[in-house]
Design a protein around this motif. Sequence first.
Motif, PDB file in Angstrom:
ATOM      1  N   LEU A  46       0.878  -1.065   0.245  1.00 53.45           N
ATOM      2  CA  LEU A  46       0.074   0.169   0.251  1.00 53.45           C
ATOM      3  C   LEU A  46       0.648   1.169  -0.150  1.00 53.45           C
ATOM      4  N   GLY A 227     -12.356   2.366 -12.693  1.00 56.80           N
ATOM      5  CA  GLY A 227     -11.388   2.205 -12.252  1.00 56.80           C
ATOM      6  C   GLY A 227     -10.537   1.209 -13.324  1.00 56.80           C
ATOM      7  N   THR A 229     -10.838  -1.612 -16.279  1.00 53.17           N
ATOM      8  CA  THR A 229      -9.862  -1.026 -17.959  1.00 53.17           C
ATOM      9  C   THR A 229      -9.966  -2.195 -18.698  1.00 53.17           C
ATOM     10  N   TRP A 274       1.650   8.048 -15.345  1.00 51.74           N
ATOM     11  CA  TRP A 274       1.719   8.254 -13.290  1.00 51.74           C
ATOM     12  C   TRP A 274       1.290   9.480 -12.825  1.00 51.74           C
ATOM     13  N   ILE A 284     -11.217   8.392  -7.764  1.00 51.23           N
ATOM     14  CA  ILE A 284     -11.522   7.161  -5.972  1.00 51.23           C
ATOM     15  C   ILE A 284     -11.343   7.388  -4.962  1.00 51.23           C
TER      16      ILE A 284
ATOM     17  N   VAL B 127      -6.411  -1.373   5.228  1.00 53.32           N
ATOM     18  CA  VAL B 127      -5.937  -2.491   4.513  1.00 53.32           C
ATOM     19  C   VAL B 127      -7.415  -2.235   3.343  1.00 53.32           C
ATOM     20  N   LEU B 129      -7.596   0.198   1.403  1.00 51.19           N
ATOM     21  CA  LEU B 129      -7.906   0.871   0.985  1.00 51.19           C
ATOM     22  C   LEU B 129      -6.997   0.177   0.146  1.00 51.19           C
ATOM     23  N   LEU B 130      -5.908  -0.992   0.038  1.00 48.44           N
ATOM     24  CA  LEU B 130      -5.983  -2.039  -1.048  1.00 48.44           C
ATOM     25  C   LEU B 130      -6.575  -2.005  -2.118  1.00 48.44           C
ATOM     26  N   ALA B 132      -9.555   0.010  -3.538  1.00 46.83           N
ATOM     27  CA  ALA B 132      -9.418   1.174  -4.192  1.00 46.83           C
ATOM     28  C   ALA B 132      -8.658   1.310  -4.541  1.00 46.83           C
ATOM     29  N   VAL B 133      -7.458   0.556  -5.077  1.00 52.13           N
ATOM     30  CA  VAL B 133      -6.283   0.654  -6.035  1.00 52.13           C
ATOM     31  C   VAL B 133      -6.657   0.195  -6.892  1.00 52.13           C
ATOM     32  N   PRO B 134      -6.944   0.691  -7.864  1.00 52.56           N
ATOM     33  CA  PRO B 134      -7.982  -0.373  -9.332  1.00 52.56           C
ATOM     34  C   PRO B 134      -6.389  -1.155 -10.159  1.00 52.56           C
ATOM     35  N   SER B 135      -7.041  -1.744 -10.925  1.00 55.37           N
ATOM     36  CA  SER B 135      -5.626  -2.931 -11.035  1.00 55.37           C
ATOM     37  C   SER B 135      -4.640  -3.109 -12.218  1.00 55.37           C
ATOM     38  N   ILE B 136      -5.398  -0.974 -12.997  1.00 55.74           N
ATOM     39  CA  ILE B 136      -4.498  -1.043 -13.574  1.00 55.74           C
ATOM     40  C   ILE B 136      -3.123  -0.448 -12.639  1.00 55.74           C
ATOM     41  N   VAL B 137      -3.652   0.298 -11.751  1.00 57.33           N
ATOM     42  CA  VAL B 137      -2.487   0.792 -11.367  1.00 57.33           C
ATOM     43  C   VAL B 137      -1.390  -0.431 -10.941  1.00 57.33           C
ATOM     44  N   TRP B 141       2.854  -0.412 -11.287  1.00 56.93           N
ATOM     45  CA  TRP B 141       4.063  -0.440 -10.313  1.00 56.93           C
ATOM     46  C   TRP B 141       4.445  -2.084 -10.253  1.00 56.93           C
TER      47      TRP B 141
END
Lengths: 303, 325, 258
Positions: A46, A227, A229, A274, A284, B127, B129-130, B132-137, B141
């Motif tokens: 995270l 989000g 894709t 980025w 989001i 936890v 929040l993990l 909420a991150v979109p899969s493309i990000v 990463w």
Amino acid sequence: MTTTASTLDRPATPPAFQAVSGSRKIKNMVATVLVVLAFLIALVPLVWLLISVIARGYQALLSSDWWTHSLKGVLPKEFAGGAYHAIIGTLLQTIVCAVIAVPVGVLAAIYLVEYGRGRLARVTTFMVDILSGVPSIVAALFIYALFLSTFGLGQSAFAVSMALVLLMLPVVVRSTEEMLRLVPQELREASYALGVPKWKTIVRIVLPTALSGVVTGVMLAMARVMGETAPVLVLVGYSKSINFNIFDGNMTSLPLLIYSELNNPNPAGQLRVWGAALTLIILIMLFNLVAALVSRFSAIKTK
Amino acid sequence: MIGAMTSDSGQPGVRTAAVRRPGDTIFRTLTTGAGLAIVIAIALIGLFLLIKAVPSLAADKDNFLISANFVTTDPNNLMFGIRDLLIVTVLTSLVALVIAMPVSLGIALFLTQYAPPRLSRPFAYMVDLLAAVPSIVYGLWGILVLGPALEPFEIWLNSTFGWFPLFATGNIPISGAGTIFTVGVVLAAMLLPIITSVTREVFRQTPVMQIEGALALGATKWEVIRTTVLPFGRSGYIAASMLGLGRALGETVAVLLILHSSPKPANFSLFDGGYTFASKIASAASEFSQPLPTGAYISAGLVLFVLTFVVNAVARSIAGGKAAK
Amino acid sequence: MAKRIDVKDLNIFYGKFHAVDRVTLAVPPRSVTAFIGPSGCGKSTVLRSLNRMHEVTPGARVEGKVLLDGEDIYASAVDPVEVRRTIGMVFQRPNPFPTMSIRDNVVAGLRLGGMRNKKQLDEIAERSLRGANLWAEVSDRLDKPGGSLSGGQQQRLCIARAIAVQPDVLLMDEPCSALDPISTLAIEDLIGELKKDYTIVIVTHNMQQAARVSDQTAFFNLHGVGQPGRLVEIDDTEKIFSNPGQQATEDYISGRFG
């Protein structure tokens, strides 16, 4: 005749508390350490991910053009233009999706909580679970097979929204269902006892009582689908300019912008990648924040 | 003489000869229709994927199940199979589960049993929040940040444990770390919030009586957990992991960005490249035009749909069996 | 306004379970009838069948007749929604609508019934709150949420809400069981006033309360676990508490069981 002092000092009964044996203590310690470690491990991706995205993308967001301009006429290696077209696209596609998914989802949840008994209700519950497990690429393929291949329609933002509907529906149904079940049965009975018909009781008493929870669930569901894709890769084309027409033409969303600019090896392209990723995360988070605020605001009111 | 009757003020399950308000009838039909729409949607997904897949399957010159080819450039000479897609999909998902399952279990225990009650909620939120991150990000990463960092570790694993098939040299060079291993690690991070959130809800429901009973016997905290919380929450934990598996099987864009393609067939190594079902479909999305080649990808999508359907149905039956008890 | 109720050979079932067996009783207008008896004896079930509220439970079914001034409320042409508009109900726990203000709570039944006239609604709200002895306490904060009141005030708000639709009969299902003694007293006083205009049936666990507020008392009992509940006897409250006709009633009232 002297009673030894030691006898007197000795307790008449054995000590009440015996020390926990060493091996049990060690096991307990090890377990505690492992469990805390597990939580810390979760924070690693995270924090690492957020720092990477912010560090590499924040510069893009500092320019005011980023929020107000598209990439129309911008060369790949130029540090210019912005993500306005993609932000518009993301919001449009998400809102159109919500406009369709929320009524259907809320009605389906009402069916499950207020009317559903017997076989159809069981099948519906099961299918909601299955739908929530359908991969986004499968939803996209299905819309492709139905809209593009069978009906002969072209690629469009609307097709994307339809695929998103499939992904959003189960989230809306589940959260609404949960909220409706929290509404006390007594309120329904109070309404019936006033001679209010069932449908009106649901619409005017039950739904308003659950409203904040439903709105929270909808906001979270929107945050989840914006989000996505896979659907935009299959169902809509990339465009460098703004498009407000959801039924026609290419429309860029933030995920699509990231995906396309990944092929741009210039530093400007990397910054856009980025920057768009950071913008998407911020968007989001905003939806998540609003959801949290709505649920807090209402908790006070119903108390 | 019986003035008997049953009635229905909109109540289901009771037949009525009595008055029905039009408002109730309309509203009931509307909501039932919405429920039905979901059932129909699933049926249509299966149906349409099947309709579009069958002609291509019939035209397939290779064996669909065991061929490692996926050649669709010539509609008159389709040669495609799902051997490699299946191997890569299953391997990436398994690596993700092997990492995510124990960690999620630890997090769920931490949040419900160890964390100070006041901090439990903010911790749980972190936890979440993990998720909420979109899969493309995650994909970005994974390939641009995590991959390079993992590369030396993967090279070391490969050179030290290369005799073991899973760590044998794969069909792509490790440099850049676009491997199944890297994908698995990224997927694991994506699964953590999913498995944790379900598991911690189940752990929370452990009857307080049981916990107090164990404490009264003089058990240490770990013994309490082992004798009450874990047995009580086991089926919920397994169901949560199955849900996570379903999610990993279908993850598309993170895999697409991270995993390098390979001209050679997969050989069951974690350092292989290639495509999963989902990433294969997404990689060709821009070329969907002719029906037969597109149908080849739709057949892969159909297999993925069936796979996730089964996994989710099993997860549900595990969780549901618990509730029925 | 107030009407009489006649119950004839009423049997109540929940699915296969026979909950109440052949109850026959009469409730005269402008009087208070108390239902007493041990837990599970069916007194609340009978009460709920008087305005068809039991139908909210799936599988509930009734045989026999309930007549409101001679009209069978279970006749096939009768809409249960209309029945409930005529026969109001107050519940065990106060249940004001949490999303509505005090004023909106009182007139909820009318507004959901389609009444729009703001002036008329305000008048009815005031009249109903006065009728429920609550006006003096809330007149300065009618726009506050109903949940902001104390438990006893909430229960009187629910009574105001029930009488705002001007029912003929008021059913009360243990209306004081969740309240403190002072609030209970306020409600009991209110019941004494309401009976001038309404026919009231009240279920209570508290025998002193039955003795204090009611004109006639019905004692329900069951013969054993799994058996349906029955009406043992119904008579003037004074007679039931001084010289009941049945041994079972005497045993229950004198505290020998139940």
